[in-house]
Design a protein around this motif. Structure first.
Motif, short mmCIF file in Angstrom:
data_model
loop_
_atom_site.label_atom_id
_atom_site.label_comp_id
_atom_site.label_asym_id
_atom_site.label_seq_id
_atom_site.Cartn_x
_atom_site.Cartn_y
_atom_site.Cartn_z
N ARG A 56 -2.20 -3.03 -14.79
CA ARG A 56 -2.16 -2.70 -13.35
C ARG A 56 -2.74 -3.86 -12.55
O ARG A 56 -2.19 -4.25 -11.52
CB ARG A 56 -2.95 -1.41 -13.07
CG ARG A 56 -2.30 -0.17 -13.66
CD ARG A 56 -3.25 1.02 -13.68
NE ARG A 56 -3.50 1.59 -12.37
CZ ARG A 56 -2.72 2.47 -11.77
NH1 ARG A 56 -1.61 2.88 -12.36
NH2 ARG A 56 -3.02 2.95 -10.58
N ALA A 57 -3.87 -4.41 -13.04
CA ALA A 57 -4.49 -5.54 -12.34
C ALA A 57 -3.54 -6.75 -12.34
O ALA A 57 -3.42 -7.46 -11.33
CB ALA A 57 -5.82 -5.90 -13.00
N ARG A 94 -0.84 -6.12 -9.76
CA ARG A 94 -1.37 -6.33 -8.40
C ARG A 94 -1.59 -7.82 -8.12
O ARG A 94 -1.37 -8.29 -7.00
CB ARG A 94 -2.70 -5.57 -8.23
CG ARG A 94 -2.51 -4.07 -8.17
CD ARG A 94 -3.82 -3.35 -7.82
NE ARG A 94 -3.56 -1.93 -7.72
CZ ARG A 94 -4.11 -1.00 -8.50
NH1 ARG A 94 -5.00 -1.34 -9.42
NH2 ARG A 94 -3.80 0.27 -8.33
N PHE A 95 -2.03 -8.56 -9.13
CA PHE A 95 -2.27 -10.00 -8.95
C PHE A 95 -0.97 -10.72 -8.57
O PHE A 95 -0.93 -11.47 -7.60
CB PHE A 95 -2.85 -10.60 -10.25
CG PHE A 95 -3.04 -12.09 -10.18
CD1 PHE A 95 -4.20 -12.61 -9.63
CD2 PHE A 95 -2.05 -12.96 -10.61
CE1 PHE A 95 -4.38 -13.99 -9.53
CE2 PHE A 95 -2.22 -14.34 -10.51
CZ PHE A 95 -3.39 -14.85 -9.97
N TRP A 96 0.10 -10.47 -9.31
CA TRP A 96 1.35 -11.19 -9.03
C TRP A 96 2.00 -10.73 -7.73
O TRP A 96 2.57 -11.54 -6.99
CB TRP A 96 2.32 -11.08 -10.22
CG TRP A 96 1.87 -11.95 -11.35
CD1 TRP A 96 1.45 -11.54 -12.59
CD2 TRP A 96 1.72 -13.38 -11.34
NE1 TRP A 96 1.05 -12.61 -13.34
CE2 TRP A 96 1.22 -13.76 -12.61
CE3 TRP A 96 1.96 -14.38 -10.40
CZ2 TRP A 96 0.95 -15.09 -12.95
CZ3 TRP A 96 1.70 -15.71 -10.74
CH2 TRP A 96 1.21 -16.05 -11.99
N PRO A 110 -5.21 -0.15 -17.17
CA PRO A 110 -5.90 -0.86 -16.08
C PRO A 110 -5.64 -2.37 -16.06
O PRO A 110 -5.46 -2.95 -14.98
CB PRO A 110 -7.38 -0.57 -16.35
CG PRO A 110 -7.38 0.75 -17.05
CD PRO A 110 -6.13 0.76 -17.88
N TYR A 111 -5.60 -3.01 -17.24
CA TYR A 111 -5.41 -4.47 -17.24
C TYR A 111 -4.00 -4.83 -16.76
O TYR A 111 -3.81 -5.76 -15.98
CB TYR A 111 -5.67 -5.05 -18.64
CG TYR A 111 -5.63 -6.56 -18.62
CD1 TYR A 111 -6.70 -7.28 -18.10
CD2 TYR A 111 -4.50 -7.26 -19.06
CE1 TYR A 111 -6.66 -8.66 -18.03
CE2 TYR A 111 -4.46 -8.64 -18.99
CZ TYR A 111 -5.55 -9.33 -18.48
OH TYR A 111 -5.50 -10.70 -18.40
N SER A 122 0.41 -9.80 -5.12
CA SER A 122 -0.37 -10.45 -4.07
C SER A 122 -0.02 -11.95 -4.01
O SER A 122 0.11 -12.53 -2.92
CB SER A 122 -1.84 -10.19 -4.39
OG SER A 122 -2.68 -11.06 -3.75
N TYR A 123 0.16 -12.57 -5.16
CA TYR A 123 0.57 -13.99 -5.19
C TYR A 123 1.92 -14.20 -4.49
O TYR A 123 2.10 -15.15 -3.73
CB TYR A 123 0.65 -14.47 -6.66
CG TYR A 123 1.19 -15.88 -6.76
CD1 TYR A 123 0.35 -16.97 -6.56
CD2 TYR A 123 2.54 -16.11 -7.02
CE1 TYR A 123 0.85 -18.27 -6.62
CE2 TYR A 123 3.05 -17.39 -7.07
CZ TYR A 123 2.20 -18.47 -6.87
OH TYR A 123 2.70 -19.74 -6.91
N GLN A 141 2.22 1.82 -3.54
CA GLN A 141 1.20 2.43 -4.40
C GLN A 141 1.01 3.91 -4.02
O GLN A 141 0.81 4.76 -4.91
CB GLN A 141 -0.13 1.67 -4.27
CG GLN A 141 -0.06 0.30 -4.93
CD GLN A 141 -1.36 -0.48 -4.80
OE1 GLN A 141 -2.28 -0.29 -5.55
NE2 GLN A 141 -1.42 -1.38 -3.82
N ILE A 145 0.85 -1.20 0.00
CA ILE A 145 0.00 0.00 0.00
C ILE A 145 0.89 1.25 0.00
O ILE A 145 0.61 2.23 -0.69
CB ILE A 145 -0.97 -0.02 1.21
CG1 ILE A 145 -1.97 -1.18 1.05
CG2 ILE A 145 -1.71 1.31 1.35
CD1 ILE A 145 -2.90 -1.41 2.22
#
Lengths: 232, 232
Positions: A93-94, A97-99, A90-91, A101-102, A73, A70
């Motif tokens: 960025r998502a 964020r996904f990786w 946006p895609y 978090s993984y 960001q 956080i």
């Protein structure tokens, strides 16, 4: 902006603390690094992060921001005109964020468990989890970097910071376990990426030396084992 | 944009699936809701979320986005001109992300553990955790809403979606345990907020009826208890 306006509460061995430090370095923002001793925790830490009481905390113009991803960001949004850390679409960025978090939810817990394992079965399961995760990250690296040096392309981005902060501990784990995780055969892209990442000017001064971190790890492990033995 | 361009793979009882559905409703984006049976998982789900194989997945113009809070941020960025979900200022955005993460990492696991508890001690500890967390969220609500109805101010925002998606399960837990969590004495702000949130046009059609969810919970709990007994 004066240096006093930006502070990081942290400790040098923490991978989570490296994240905002790298992000600030990339943005060219000067900051005070306030080393926390952790025991006792400082009044400033307890006041700045009353919910978790954990490092890192970024204090910017007297306002605290907590939780390493956080904070990264926040840094990207507060100093948006220099070196974008998250991609613009946006895609993408998502995906970043996904990786990220993984890496925190799945990959790193496995790495930590290799060191903490108390039986051969636990150790084997943790190694398998990390190797499977590393294979997924190798694929993600190929897709995100598109032949460029970083997940973020030509420049260090969000996934680079999320994964790269663990490289010191990865090296210690590799040395202590005798298992090569970022292996040039199994993960050639990431093996090369790790070298380039660690030698980047924004990273090299905050990445702990493996020798020094290994000494620190010994102390932590001895304490962990004593606690585990006490609980039995 | 045609409806076929936006799909949500999900299931009606899942709080995580409610998040992107509420976000799309707020943005006025029409979408296909594809109910997943979970057993067996559909080929579309396995292909769209090969890492976690979990709902929800948003598929936008054939590209999948996974993980509920990442999807909500994606929706906010992809349809940025209508109803902003995250605040505009970096510090407020960091605060919103902090509480959303707290709700998932600390508050909800406590709520889930009330239902799963197998001893009085476990149940008591879980209730205590949720009540402490709810008190923190009541404070956060007062600070973020500044006297307006939502965490996001006049309109539903990121924390509203993150917490509000659990209200159906909260009501089932309150009913089954006899403990009032969003109590008008202990959490007057949140008690009122919950009413306004659930009656919002973007929410009311996706919020499951407590009766129907309680029936579903019975089936899930019976399966969980059978599995737990089998493992002993």
């Amino acid at each position: 902006m004066s240096k006093q306006d930006v502070k990081i509460l942290g400790a040098w061995p923490s991978p989570f603390v490296m994240r905002p430090r790298i992000a600030l370095n990339l943005k060219g923002v000067d900051y005070d690094f306030i080393q926390e001793s952790m025991s006792p925790k400082s009044d400033l830490l307890l006041k700045s992060n009353p919910v978790y009481k954990k490092i890192p905390v970024l204090i910017h113009a007297d306002k605290p921001v907590c939780e390493s991803l956080i904070i990264v960001q926040y840094i990207d949004e507060a100093w948006s005109s220099v070196h974008p850390i998250l991609p613009s679409h946006p895609y993408d960025r998502a995906t970043a964020r996904f990786w990220a978090s993984y890496i925190d939810d799945k990959w790193f817990p496995g790495l930590r468990d290799i060191g903490k394992a108390q039986t051969d079965d636990e150790r084997k399961a943790a190694i398998e989890q990390v190797l499977e995760g590393t294979a997924l990250l190798e694929e993600a690296y190929a897709k995100c970097s598109l032949g460029k040096p970083f997940f973020g392309g030509d420049k260090i981005g969000y996934i680079d910071i999320a994964l790269g902060c663990y490289l010191g501990w990865l090296r210690v784990t590799e040395r202590n376990s005798g298992i090569k995780i970022l292996d040039e055969e199994k993960a050639p892209g990431l093996a090369k990426w790790a070298e380039i990442f660690c030698s980047d000017p924004a990273v090299k001064d905050v990445m702990p030396e493996t020798e020094k971190l290994a000494e620190f790890a010994k102390v932590v492990m001895a304490r962990f084992k004593a606690e585990a033995a006490g609980q039995k």
